[in-house]
Design a protein around this motif. Structure first.
Motif, PDB file in Angstrom:
ATOM      1  N   ILE A 181      13.152 183.541  78.272  1.00 58.51           N
ATOM      2  CA  ILE A 181      14.233 184.223  77.736  1.00 58.51           C
ATOM      3  C   ILE A 181      14.727 183.701  76.521  1.00 58.51           C
ATOM      4  CG2 ILE A 181      16.712 184.903  78.316  1.00 58.51           C
ATOM      5  CD1 ILE A 181      15.956 185.059  81.345  1.00 58.51           C
ATOM      6  N   ARG A 182      14.738 182.261  76.398  1.00 57.49           N
ATOM      7  CA  ARG A 182      15.610 181.584  75.317  1.00 57.49           C
ATOM      8  C   ARG A 182      14.620 181.379  74.026  1.00 57.49           C
ATOM      9  NH1 ARG A 182      19.866 183.980  76.118  1.00 57.49           N
ATOM     10  NH2 ARG A 182      21.047 183.767  78.075  1.00 57.49           N
ATOM     11  N   THR A 183      13.328 181.160  74.245  1.00 58.24           N
ATOM     12  CA  THR A 183      12.526 180.720  73.330  1.00 58.24           C
ATOM     13  C   THR A 183      12.560 181.554  72.001  1.00 58.24           C
ATOM     14  OG1 THR A 183      11.091 179.379  74.938  1.00 58.24           O
ATOM     15  CG2 THR A 183      10.001 180.239  72.856  1.00 58.24           C
ATOM     16  N   PRO A 184      12.202 182.797  72.333  1.00 58.69           N
ATOM     17  CA  PRO A 184      12.226 183.838  71.186  1.00 58.69           C
ATOM     18  C   PRO A 184      13.556 183.611  70.410  1.00 58.69           C
ATOM     19  CG  PRO A 184      11.619 184.877  73.102  1.00 58.69           C
ATOM     20  CD  PRO A 184      12.292 183.632  73.656  1.00 58.69           C
ATOM     21  N   GLU A 185      14.819 183.455  71.092  1.00 62.56           N
ATOM     22  CA  GLU A 185      15.922 183.327  70.228  1.00 62.56           C
ATOM     23  C   GLU A 185      15.892 182.055  69.537  1.00 62.56           C
ATOM     24  OE1 GLU A 185      18.718 185.389  73.889  1.00 62.56           O
ATOM     25  OE2 GLU A 185      18.926 183.276  73.420  1.00 62.56           O
ATOM     26  N   ILE A 186      15.452 181.205  69.999  1.00 61.79           N
ATOM     27  CA  ILE A 186      15.374 179.671  69.312  1.00 61.79           C
ATOM     28  C   ILE A 186      14.450 179.825  68.051  1.00 61.79           C
ATOM     29  CG2 ILE A 186      14.727 177.351  69.579  1.00 61.79           C
ATOM     30  CD1 ILE A 186      15.863 177.651  72.596  1.00 61.79           C
ATOM     31  N   LEU A 187      13.387 180.357  68.281  1.00 61.72           N
ATOM     32  CA  LEU A 187      12.335 180.643  67.199  1.00 61.72           C
ATOM     33  C   LEU A 187      13.111 181.586  65.976  1.00 61.72           C
ATOM     34  CD1 LEU A 187       8.948 181.094  69.267  1.00 61.72           C
ATOM     35  CD2 LEU A 187      10.054 178.933  68.220  1.00 61.72           C
ATOM     36  N   GLU A 188      13.681 182.427  66.463  1.00 61.60           N
ATOM     37  CA  GLU A 188      14.293 183.324  65.403  1.00 61.60           C
ATOM     38  C   GLU A 188      15.277 182.618  64.573  1.00 61.60           C
ATOM     39  OE1 GLU A 188      16.844 187.606  65.176  1.00 61.60           O
ATOM     40  OE2 GLU A 188      16.685 186.493  67.158  1.00 61.60           O
ATOM     41  N   CYS A 189      16.189 181.974  65.198  1.00 59.56           N
ATOM     42  CA  CYS A 189      17.025 180.966  64.371  1.00 59.56           C
ATOM     43  C   CYS A 189      16.434 180.031  63.659  1.00 59.56           C
ATOM     44  CB  CYS A 189      18.168 180.151  65.485  1.00 59.56           C
ATOM     45  SG  CYS A 189      19.394 181.361  66.246  1.00 59.56           S
ATOM     46  N   ALA A 190      15.390 179.534  64.183  1.00 62.18           N
ATOM     47  CA  ALA A 190      14.634 178.333  63.416  1.00 62.18           C
ATOM     48  C   ALA A 190      14.159 179.008  62.027  1.00 62.18           C
ATOM     49  CB  ALA A 190      13.675 177.562  63.934  1.00 62.18           C
ATOM     50  N   ARG A 191      13.653 180.211  62.151  1.00 64.56           N
ATOM     51  CA  ARG A 191      13.120 181.067  60.945  1.00 64.56           C
ATOM     52  C   ARG A 191      13.948 181.492  60.033  1.00 64.56           C
ATOM     53  NH1 ARG A 191      10.287 183.975  65.452  1.00 64.56           N
ATOM     54  NH2 ARG A 191       8.017 183.042  65.637  1.00 64.56           N
ATOM     55  N   ILE A 192      15.284 181.676  60.357  1.00 60.37           N
ATOM     56  CA  ILE A 192      16.409 181.783  59.396  1.00 60.37           C
ATOM     57  C   ILE A 192      16.796 180.628  58.740  1.00 60.37           C
ATOM     58  CG2 ILE A 192      18.725 182.454  59.247  1.00 60.37           C
ATOM     59  CD1 ILE A 192      18.378 184.463  61.341  1.00 60.37           C
ATOM     60  N   LEU A 193      17.033 179.381  59.484  1.00 62.69           N
ATOM     61  CA  LEU A 193      17.135 178.355  58.869  1.00 62.69           C
ATOM     62  C   LEU A 193      15.964 177.995  57.790  1.00 62.69           C
ATOM     63  CD1 LEU A 193      18.869 176.146  61.491  1.00 62.69           C
ATOM     64  CD2 LEU A 193      19.773 177.895  59.696  1.00 62.69           C
ATOM     65  N   ARG A 194      14.783 178.319  58.178  1.00 65.05           N
ATOM     66  CA  ARG A 194      13.574 177.853  57.207  1.00 65.05           C
ATOM     67  C   ARG A 194      13.579 178.589  55.864  1.00 65.05           C
ATOM     68  NH1 ARG A 194      11.117 173.620  55.982  1.00 65.05           N
ATOM     69  NH2 ARG A 194       9.892 173.301  57.528  1.00 65.05           N
ATOM     70  N   SER A 195      14.212 179.722  56.045  1.00 65.49           N
ATOM     71  CA  SER A 195      14.363 180.740  54.975  1.00 65.49           C
ATOM     72  C   SER A 195      15.353 180.278  53.903  1.00 65.49           C
ATOM     73  CB  SER A 195      14.413 182.131  55.224  1.00 65.49           C
ATOM     74  OG  SER A 195      15.710 182.564  55.633  1.00 65.49           O
ATOM     75  N   ARG A 196      16.386 179.630  54.526  1.00 63.71           N
ATOM     76  CA  ARG A 196      17.627 179.153  53.791  1.00 63.71           C
ATOM     77  C   ARG A 196      17.591 177.746  53.178  1.00 63.71           C
ATOM     78  NH1 ARG A 196      22.428 180.683  57.734  1.00 63.71           N
ATOM     79  NH2 ARG A 196      22.319 183.141  57.796  1.00 63.71           N
ATOM     80  N   TYR A 197      16.875 177.084  53.738  1.00 68.84           N
ATOM     81  CA  TYR A 197      16.795 175.355  53.415  1.00 68.84           C
ATOM     82  C   TYR A 197      15.430 175.118  53.049  1.00 68.84           C
ATOM     83  CZ  TYR A 197      21.317 175.810  55.219  1.00 68.84           C
ATOM     84  OH  TYR A 197      22.635 176.097  55.633  1.00 68.84           O
ATOM     85  N   LYS A 198      15.424 174.114  52.208  1.00 67.76           N
ATOM     86  CA  LYS A 198      14.043 173.378  51.802  1.00 67.76           C
ATOM     87  C   LYS A 198      13.593 172.557  52.965  1.00 67.76           C
ATOM     88  CE  LYS A 198      11.980 170.534  47.971  1.00 67.76           C
ATOM     89  NZ  LYS A 198      12.203 169.920  46.784  1.00 67.76           N
ATOM     90  N   TYR A 199      14.488 171.898  53.483  1.00 69.67           N
ATOM     91  CA  TYR A 199      14.073 170.996  54.513  1.00 69.67           C
ATOM     92  C   TYR A 199      14.859 171.522  55.816  1.00 69.67           C
ATOM     93  CZ  TYR A 199      12.690 167.984  50.588  1.00 69.67           C
ATOM     94  OH  TYR A 199      12.180 167.778  49.618  1.00 69.67           O
ATOM     95  N   THR A 200      14.233 171.547  56.939  1.00 71.42           N
ATOM     96  CA  THR A 200      14.815 171.724  58.241  1.00 71.42           C
ATOM     97  C   THR A 200      14.355 170.799  59.455  1.00 71.42           C
ATOM     98  OG1 THR A 200      13.086 173.391  58.861  1.00 71.42           O
ATOM     99  CG2 THR A 200      15.061 174.137  57.751  1.00 71.42           C
ATOM    100  N   GLY A 201      15.187 170.552  60.304  1.00 71.72           N
ATOM    101  CA  GLY A 201      14.940 169.715  61.559  1.00 71.72           C
ATOM    102  C   GLY A 201      15.681 170.289  62.576  1.00 71.72           C
TER     103      GLY A 201
END
Length: 246
Positions: free
Chosen positions: A106-126
């Motif tokens: 249930i939660r994996t797709p949501e977590i991946l979606e948030c990570a993709r948005i942050l990757r589009s906003r920032y040069k580095y993400t963790g």
């Protein structure tokens, strides 16, 4: 996930960030003016727990990053006052039903979606995950994602983490491991320590003798050993992110 995930203490202090929205879900955000973004994946008590927000503030200030704590429990929040109760009072929670509403599937797709948005906003993400969030950061750092969603991950006392997820990690990984942990067992500790060094990724294993599951996010500040442990856990995570989010 069992009773060990419910124990702990709520800290003092007021969070400095603000509530916002990320990928159509509620999110605590703290820090600004940076090319680095960090996602904190919460434990069983969710995104509103004061402790997780105070930690996020520390990461934002000390790493120099914008830090996000999204809600991955669909708006549901376990009552923080359960932390003040005797374990016998935990029976009022229907933990199996709560877990069934928050499975990996249930939660994996949501977590991946948030990570993709942050990757589009920032040069580095963790990403850093506590307890429930521990398995999730390994999914973000998996070799078979087909995309590099994060530059590094950290986890403290992960829950639900499997050997397959450990074997599949493809980014620098840090593990904050207490001595006593019914979820991240001695067998999983040994497996991680024998497997990750063969994967060609940087690996930092931090061991906390005498401490228990949830210490890094719900340790008792009035107990010197626990306070020292949670402060050390915060400091080594900060150093880890400083090293890789540059």
């Amino acid at each position: 996930m069992g009773d060990c995930c419910l124990k702990g203490f709520q800290w003092e202090g007021e969070p400095k960030g603000k509530e916002s929205v990320l990928a159509n879900r509620s999110c605590y955000v703290t820090g600004s003016k940076s090319d680095a973004g960090i996602m904190v994946i919460h434990d069983l008590f969710g995104w509103t727990l004061r402790n997780i927000r105070v930690l996020a503030d520390h990461y934002a200030d000390e790493v120099g990053a914008t830090v996000y704590v999204p809600d991955f429990f669909g708006g549901e929040v376990l009552p923080a006052d359960i932390l003040k109760k005797d374990p016998s009072g935990w029976k009022e929670l229907n933990l199996p039903a709560f877990i069934a509403r928050n499975t990996k599937a249930i939660r994996t797709p949501e977590i991946l979606e948030c990570a993709r948005i942050l990757r589009s906003r920032y040069k580095y993400t963790g990403a850093i995950g506590f307890c429930f969030g521990g398995w999730a950061v390994f999914r973000l750092g998996a070799r078979d994602n087909g995309e590099r969603l994060v530059d590094c991950i950290s986890t403290a006392h992960p829950t639900w983490l499997t050997k397959e997820e450990i074997k599949n990690v493809g980014v620098p990984v840090q593990i904050l491991a207490p001595e006593h942990d019914g979820e991240f067992t001695p067998e999983l500790k040994a497996f991680a320590n024998s497997t990750i060094p063969t994967l060609g990724v940087a690996y930092d294993y931090q061991y906390f003798p005498g401490l228990e599951h949830v210490f890094a996010v719900r340790g008792d500040l009035n107990k010197p050993a626990e306070r020292e442990g949670l402060e050390r856990a915060k400091n080594v995570a900060v150093f880890w992110f400083r090293q890789w989010l540059r």
